[in-house]
Design a protein around this motif. Sequence first.
Motif, PDB file in Angstrom:
ATOM      1  N   ASN A 133      -2.134   0.268   1.174  1.00 61.39           N
ATOM      2  CA  ASN A 133      -1.197   1.307   1.571  1.00 61.39           C
ATOM      3  C   ASN A 133       0.232   0.824   1.316  1.00 61.39           C
ATOM      4  OD1 ASN A 133      -0.542  -0.433   3.772  1.00 61.39           O
ATOM      5  ND2 ASN A 133      -2.242   0.435   4.962  1.00 61.39           N
ATOM      6  N   ARG A 134       1.191   1.684   1.595  1.00 67.52           N
ATOM      7  CA  ARG A 134       2.587   1.349   1.285  1.00 67.52           C
ATOM      8  C   ARG A 134       3.047   0.080   2.017  1.00 67.52           C
ATOM      9  NH1 ARG A 134       6.767   6.145   1.981  1.00 67.52           N
ATOM     10  NH2 ARG A 134       5.293   6.975   0.441  1.00 67.52           N
TER      11      ARG A 134
ATOM     12  N   ILE B 165       1.409  -3.027   0.403  1.00 65.12           N
ATOM     13  CA  ILE B 165       1.996  -3.278  -0.921  1.00 65.12           C
ATOM     14  C   ILE B 165       3.337  -3.987  -0.769  1.00 65.12           C
ATOM     15  CG2 ILE B 165       3.047  -2.154  -2.913  1.00 65.12           C
ATOM     16  CD1 ILE B 165       0.786  -0.096  -2.794  1.00 65.12           C
TER      17      ILE B 165
ATOM     18  N   CYS C  48       4.336  -7.704  -2.243  1.00 70.93           N
ATOM     19  CA  CYS C  48       5.503  -7.897  -3.103  1.00 70.93           C
ATOM     20  C   CYS C  48       6.443  -8.956  -2.529  1.00 70.93           C
ATOM     21  CB  CYS C  48       6.241  -6.572  -3.288  1.00 70.93           C
ATOM     22  SG  CYS C  48       5.364  -5.397  -4.344  1.00 70.93           S
TER      23      CYS C  48
ATOM     24  N   ARG D 222      -4.517   5.668  -6.768  1.00 64.39           N
ATOM     25  CA  ARG D 222      -3.111   5.820  -6.384  1.00 64.39           C
ATOM     26  C   ARG D 222      -2.567   4.495  -5.853  1.00 64.39           C
ATOM     27  NH1 ARG D 222      -3.818   9.910  -3.487  1.00 64.39           N
ATOM     28  NH2 ARG D 222      -3.974   8.921  -1.436  1.00 64.39           N
ATOM     29  N   ASN D 223      -3.381   3.794  -5.071  1.00 66.85           N
ATOM     30  CA  ASN D 223      -2.970   2.491  -4.540  1.00 66.85           C
ATOM     31  C   ASN D 223      -2.722   1.485  -5.660  1.00 66.85           C
ATOM     32  OD1 ASN D 223      -3.367   3.574  -2.013  1.00 66.85           O
ATOM     33  ND2 ASN D 223      -5.272   2.464  -1.600  1.00 66.85           N
TER      34      ASN D 223
ATOM     35  N   TRP E 277      -2.059   2.020  -8.823  1.00 68.16           N
ATOM     36  CA  TRP E 277      -0.880   2.397  -9.615  1.00 68.16           C
ATOM     37  C   TRP E 277       0.394   2.011  -8.877  1.00 68.16           C
ATOM     38  CZ3 TRP E 277       3.330   5.537  -8.783  1.00 68.16           C
ATOM     39  CH2 TRP E 277       4.119   5.810  -9.917  1.00 68.16           C
ATOM     40  N   ALA E 278       0.412   2.245  -7.561  1.00 68.86           N
ATOM     41  CA  ALA E 278       1.611   1.945  -6.777  1.00 68.86           C
ATOM     42  C   ALA E 278       1.870   0.445  -6.734  1.00 68.86           C
ATOM     43  CB  ALA E 278       1.449   2.498  -5.366  1.00 68.86           C
ATOM     44  N   LEU E 279       0.822  -0.359  -6.529  1.00 70.89           N
ATOM     45  CA  LEU E 279       1.021  -1.808  -6.473  1.00 70.89           C
ATOM     46  C   LEU E 279       1.508  -2.342  -7.804  1.00 70.89           C
ATOM     47  CD1 LEU E 279       0.829  -4.575  -5.173  1.00 70.89           C
ATOM     48  CD2 LEU E 279      -1.611  -4.618  -5.752  1.00 70.89           C
TER      49      LEU E 279
ATOM     50  N   SER F 102       3.100  -0.749 -10.121  1.00 65.36           N
ATOM     51  CA  SER F 102       4.456  -0.250 -10.378  1.00 65.36           C
ATOM     52  C   SER F 102       5.505  -1.059  -9.623  1.00 65.36           C
ATOM     53  CB  SER F 102       4.553   1.227  -9.979  1.00 65.36           C
ATOM     54  OG  SER F 102       3.691   2.022 -10.760  1.00 65.36           O
ATOM     55  N   GLU F 103       5.211  -1.376  -8.353  1.00 64.59           N
ATOM     56  CA  GLU F 103       6.169  -2.150  -7.564  1.00 64.59           C
ATOM     57  C   GLU F 103       6.305  -3.572  -8.099  1.00 64.59           C
ATOM     58  OE1 GLU F 103       8.220  -1.010  -5.159  1.00 64.59           O
ATOM     59  OE2 GLU F 103       7.410   0.920  -5.825  1.00 64.59           O
TER      60      GLU F 103
ATOM     61  N   LYS G 113       8.477  -3.555 -11.214  1.00 63.34           N
ATOM     62  CA  LYS G 113       9.910  -3.466 -10.913  1.00 63.34           C
ATOM     63  C   LYS G 113      10.494  -4.846 -10.631  1.00 63.34           C
ATOM     64  CE  LYS G 113       9.613   1.173  -8.877  1.00 63.34           C
ATOM     65  NZ  LYS G 113       9.715   1.959  -7.617  1.00 63.34           N
TER      66      LYS G 113
END
Length: 425
Positions: free
Chosen positions: A99-100, A103, A107, A143-144, A146-148, A150-151, A154
């Motif tokens: 989850n957010r 993640i 990071c 979705r999880n 992809w989000a991880l 992506s972060e 960055k």
Amino acid sequence: MDFKSRNYMSGQMFIQISRSCNLRCAMCGWKAWTRNSGFMDFGLFKKVISEMLLNGYTHVNFTGAQGEPMLNPSFESYMGYAMDAGLSTFISTNCTTLNRKNIAKLCALTFRGKLSMIGSFAGHDKKSYESMYVGGNFETVTRNLWALRSELAKLGKAELLSIRGVVLDAEQAENSIAFLKTLGFEPDRIDMVVPDNFAGHSTLGDVDPFSNLRTCQQSLGIRPLRLCGWLLDTNMIYDNGEVTACGCRDAVGALRIGNITTQSLAEIRNGNVYLGYLAKFLSRDLSGMPLCAGCDIPYGDPIKYPDFVRQADHAIEDGDNELAIRLLRQLPDIENDVPALDRLVRAHVNLGSLKEALVAVRRMQEIAPSDYNIQLSEADILIRMGEFAPAHKIYSWVLTQYSASVARPVSDIIASRDWIERNMV
């Protein structure tokens, strides 16, 4: 065998900070789990790290035969402590807990020390994923992931995340890889593998004729039982402090060797129980070790072509020519493979099975008729069989066609021909 003095340049410890798991892989041995709850106390964890450092361990793995590490609400404190201690840290996740908040924790950890992450995923749509990962949700997990990624991208740290999936065939692998590429993963960060048999708990695959184990691996038993690398270098500590000899597949404590709450790691690793397990492997007697006796991992990973040939070379060097022949016969297209046939010839010659060697070398001639080295090999076999006249003919012919492509010196060929002339009746 003093393991305390051993150099653990790649030594690894699996630590179960969360015994709980919220997912069931259709290919794993979860049905054998006898307990599915519990978190490791942080004080106990600190003791484990201290013992690891005293004994030269360099890697800590937050994973194991059972458990999702991020179900422990303080997982980042455990990981951060290990990283601050200088240990290379690895976490494996089923991605359902990404989850957010988690993640963000992962990071942040990337700045603490050496870290690598693997997400377990295979499939290309809802049906293919959820039939493999029972209890998972395809939309949520993708979705999880992809989000991880992506972060991490960055932060310039996308390379820290890899995907490892379990598939049954090449089509599943190709579809999974193609889908993961749409999520931004490079092919070199994706690894699709055939499942092992989870220490005999899996019912997938067929019974291998050599090892007599049910397995999805191909040509599993063509190599003899070997000392398992997991047993040697990757023990696991459960959430309650118990230690197992197998950091890979022992979810139920079948190979308990001690308890870190009352013993040092050196005492456990040099104890009679653990050393006894190693001795059993070295003597190829796994009686009393049912977990290992049913496991396909000690027989090696699926052997690809270069490994067949390399293992055959080693077998010939060691004098195990029967093993070399078994290895080479597993090659799907050996009848059209000159290097493999050449090794097959050597193994048969060493065993004295000259008729089989002659069949193989003549097949080589059909494939490469202009290779005079192959013809010389036939002549050598014919001499061993007492067929002097055809051997003499081959030597004489090669001498008339001799060129730099012939590996054997002219003087050797002449000597062989002359020897035949002196000994022919």
